[in-house]
Design a protein around this motif. Structure first.
Motif, PDB file in Angstrom:
ATOM      1  N   LEU A  53       0.879  -1.174   0.000  1.00  0.00           N
ATOM      2  CA  LEU A  53       0.000   0.000   0.000  1.00  0.00           C
ATOM      3  C   LEU A  53       0.916   1.224   0.000  1.00  0.00           C
ATOM      4  O   LEU A  53       1.731   1.394   0.915  1.00  0.00           O
ATOM      5  CB  LEU A  53      -0.878  -0.010   1.252  1.00  0.00           C
ATOM      6  N   VAL A  54       0.796   2.041  -1.040  1.00  0.00           N
ATOM      7  CA  VAL A  54       1.629   3.247  -1.144  1.00  0.00           C
ATOM      8  C   VAL A  54       0.706   4.459  -1.088  1.00  0.00           C
ATOM      9  O   VAL A  54      -0.153   4.638  -1.960  1.00  0.00           O
ATOM     10  CB  VAL A  54       2.443   3.271  -2.462  1.00  0.00           C
ATOM     11  N   THR A  55       0.870   5.291  -0.069  1.00  0.00           N
ATOM     12  CA  THR A  55       0.008   6.473   0.024  1.00  0.00           C
ATOM     13  C   THR A  55       0.589   7.590  -0.855  1.00  0.00           C
ATOM     14  O   THR A  55       1.799   7.675  -1.052  1.00  0.00           O
ATOM     15  CB  THR A  55      -0.145   6.960   1.479  1.00  0.00           C
ATOM     16  N   GLY A  56      -0.329   8.414  -1.386  1.00  0.00           N
ATOM     17  CA  GLY A  56       0.115   9.527  -2.245  1.00  0.00           C
ATOM     18  C   GLY A  56       0.874   9.039  -3.462  1.00  0.00           C
ATOM     19  O   GLY A  56       1.934   9.563  -3.789  1.00  0.00           O
ATOM     20  N   ALA A  57       0.297   8.046  -4.160  1.00  0.00           N
ATOM     21  CA  ALA A  57       1.069   7.386  -5.227  1.00  0.00           C
ATOM     22  C   ALA A  57       0.589   7.737  -6.630  1.00  0.00           C
ATOM     23  O   ALA A  57       0.970   7.090  -7.595  1.00  0.00           O
ATOM     24  CB  ALA A  57       1.034   5.871  -5.018  1.00  0.00           C
ATOM     25  N   SER A  58      -0.229   8.757  -6.760  1.00  0.00           N
ATOM     26  CA  SER A  58      -0.721   9.109  -8.094  1.00  0.00           C
ATOM     27  C   SER A  58       0.275   9.963  -8.861  1.00  0.00           C
ATOM     28  O   SER A  58       0.179  10.086 -10.081  1.00  0.00           O
ATOM     29  CB  SER A  58      -2.049   9.858  -7.981  1.00  0.00           C
ATOM     30  N   ARG A  59       1.204  10.575  -8.133  1.00  0.00           N
ATOM     31  CA  ARG A  59       2.162  11.488  -8.779  1.00  0.00           C
ATOM     32  C   ARG A  59       3.516  11.366  -8.084  1.00  0.00           C
ATOM     33  O   ARG A  59       3.620  10.779  -7.007  1.00  0.00           O
ATOM     34  CB  ARG A  59       1.698  12.948  -8.607  1.00  0.00           C
ATOM     35  N   GLY A  60       4.514  11.966  -8.717  1.00  0.00           N
ATOM     36  CA  GLY A  60       5.793  12.209  -8.073  1.00  0.00           C
ATOM     37  C   GLY A  60       6.463  10.969  -7.497  1.00  0.00           C
ATOM     38  O   GLY A  60       6.540   9.908  -8.125  1.00  0.00           O
ATOM     39  N   ILE A  61       6.964  11.119  -6.275  1.00  0.00           N
ATOM     40  CA  ILE A  61       7.748  10.057  -5.640  1.00  0.00           C
ATOM     41  C   ILE A  61       6.894   8.804  -5.422  1.00  0.00           C
ATOM     42  O   ILE A  61       7.330   7.681  -5.680  1.00  0.00           O
ATOM     43  CB  ILE A  61       8.329  10.581  -4.308  1.00  0.00           C
ATOM     44  N   GLY A  62       5.661   8.979  -4.968  1.00  0.00           N
ATOM     45  CA  GLY A  62       4.784   7.838  -4.691  1.00  0.00           C
ATOM     46  C   GLY A  62       4.526   7.004  -5.939  1.00  0.00           C
ATOM     47  O   GLY A  62       4.538   5.764  -5.892  1.00  0.00           O
ATOM     48  N   ARG A  63       4.308   7.696  -7.062  1.00  0.00           N
ATOM     49  CA  ARG A  63       4.074   6.969  -8.316  1.00  0.00           C
ATOM     50  C   ARG A  63       5.312   6.142  -8.673  1.00  0.00           C
ATOM     51  O   ARG A  63       5.193   4.970  -9.068  1.00  0.00           O
ATOM     52  CB  ARG A  63       3.738   7.960  -9.441  1.00  0.00           C
ATOM     53  N   ALA A  64       6.496   6.745  -8.521  1.00  0.00           N
ATOM     54  CA  ALA A  64       7.727   6.007  -8.854  1.00  0.00           C
ATOM     55  C   ALA A  64       7.900   4.802  -7.926  1.00  0.00           C
ATOM     56  O   ALA A  64       8.363   3.737  -8.354  1.00  0.00           O
ATOM     57  CB  ALA A  64       8.940   6.939  -8.748  1.00  0.00           C
ATOM     58  N   ILE A  65       7.512   4.955  -6.659  1.00  0.00           N
ATOM     59  CA  ILE A  65       7.595   3.821  -5.717  1.00  0.00           C
ATOM     60  C   ILE A  65       6.647   2.705  -6.182  1.00  0.00           C
ATOM     61  O   ILE A  65       7.015   1.526  -6.233  1.00  0.00           O
ATOM     62  CB  ILE A  65       7.244   4.273  -4.283  1.00  0.00           C
ATOM     63  N   ALA A  66       5.415   3.089  -6.530  1.00  0.00           N
ATOM     64  CA  ALA A  66       4.423   2.096  -6.975  1.00  0.00           C
ATOM     65  C   ALA A  66       4.938   1.349  -8.204  1.00  0.00           C
ATOM     66  O   ALA A  66       4.824   0.115  -8.302  1.00  0.00           O
ATOM     67  CB  ALA A  66       3.096   2.791  -7.273  1.00  0.00           C
ATOM     68  N   ILE A  67       5.531   2.082  -9.128  1.00  0.00           N
ATOM     69  CA  ILE A  67       6.023   1.463 -10.368  1.00  0.00           C
ATOM     70  C   ILE A  67       7.188   0.509 -10.067  1.00  0.00           C
ATOM     71  O   ILE A  67       7.218  -0.620 -10.572  1.00  0.00           O
ATOM     72  CB  ILE A  67       6.433   2.568 -11.383  1.00  0.00           C
ATOM     73  N   GLU A  68       8.121   0.935  -9.228  1.00  0.00           N
ATOM     74  CA  GLU A  68       9.260   0.053  -8.900  1.00  0.00           C
ATOM     75  C   GLU A  68       8.779  -1.212  -8.184  1.00  0.00           C
ATOM     76  O   GLU A  68       9.289  -2.308  -8.439  1.00  0.00           O
ATOM     77  CB  GLU A  68      10.290   0.775  -8.027  1.00  0.00           C
TER      78      GLU A  68
END
Ligand code: NAP
Length: 266
Positions: free
Chosen positions: A10-25
């Motif tokens: 579960l990644v909070t704030g993952a629609s943009r920026g750092i969170g999105r990159a975390i979700a993708i990795e």
């Protein structure tokens, strides 16, 4: 045929920026991922599509859930959605965060800005972690999976220890989040849950787009030994390294992803 257990994040704030990159990795390394966000449905859908593509797995499970981490009701609903969609939680990444709406001198800054920053950047992750940790302990005790090795990662900032008097509320919230990492690390070690802090430096996202020229100049003048802006992917890869489970005897650890900003130099 029995389906192999997939780890979930579960990644909070993952629609943009750092969170999105975390979700993708995380998707790239085989996790099922819940992308939490606050308001921008289109950005969340885009992040979901990119995470699906990165996973290279047509069966990959990537979901989005809109919810404000500062709201107790939304936090509860977010974990309920995680349970319903994936049935388990292996990794919580407390990434959602906001900058102050305006940079204002410490002597002029408002109480409403302080309350907003503390609510989203500190109180939200503090209580989301509490609820997630209880669930992780339940999962561990139900022992459906011998390899269950849950972890929690908090995305703080160099602002946890760097004083910027024109955004004191942000600094106080990040310093609190750093202490929160130590607290949960100490409490949860006996439950088999490791807790880590990732401390990004200056990272190129929408959050820093308004101060781009200032930081371009500072970086060119030697602000960081590694003379470039950090990229969201730099943080995503650090989270993926923790998520790999290869740091089993480390908890409460701080990982600086800051181009060496934290080094005292002479
Ligand atoms: P960003 O580009 O502004 O993205 C923020 C993300 O958080 C968005 O997905 C946003 O969703 C979400 N969000 C905002 N408020 C939320 C809430 N109340 N509940 C749930 N989600 C919420 O920010 P970023 O630069 O990637 O920063 C991510 C984290 O890294 C933050 O904690 C930040 O403090 C930290 N950080 C950033 C830097 C940097 O230089 N950028 C440096 C150090 C630390 P919506 O789009 O739907 O609002």
């Amino acid at each position: 045929m029995e389906r192999k257990i997939r780890k979930t994040a579960l990644v909070t704030g993952a629609s943009r920026g750092i969170g999105r990159a975390i979700a993708i990795e995380l998707a790239r390394t085989g996790f099922d991922v819940m992308i939490n966000y606050a308001s921008n449905d289109a950005a969340a859908e885009q992040a979901r599509a990119e995470a699906m593509a990165a996973s290279g797995d047509r069966e990959a499970h990537i979901a989005c859930y809109r919810g404000d981490v500062s709201s107790a009701t939304d936090r509860e609903a977010l974990l309920a959605a995680m349970l319903e969609r994936f049935g388990r939680l292996d990794l919580l990444v407390n990434n959602a965060g906001v900058a102050p709406e305006a940079r204002v001198d410490l002597l002029e800054a408002s109480e409403s800005s302080f309350d907003r920053l503390i609510g989203i950047n500190l109180k939200g992750p503090y209580f989301l972690t509490q609820a997630a940790a209880r669930w992780m302990i339940e999962q561990r005790n139900s022992a459906k999976d011998d390899d269950y090795q849950p972890a929690i990662v908090n995305i703080t900032s160099i602002s946890a220890y760097t004083a910027s008097p024109e955004r004191g509320d942000y600094c106080v919230a990040k310093a609190g989040l750093a202490m929160m990492t130590k607290l949960y690390a100490a409490r949860l070690a006996s439950e088999g849950i490791n807790v880590y802090e990732i401390r990004p430096g200056v990272i190129a996202t929408e959050m820093t787009s308004g101060v781009k020229e200032k930081y371009d100049r500072l970086i060119a003048d030697g602000l960081t030994p590694i003379k470039r802006w950090g990229l969201p992917e730099d943080v995503g890869r650090a989270v993926a390294a923790i998520a790999s489970g290869n740091l089993p005897f480390s908890t409460g650890e701080v990982i600086n992803v800051d181009g060496g900003f934290h080094l005292r130099r002479l």
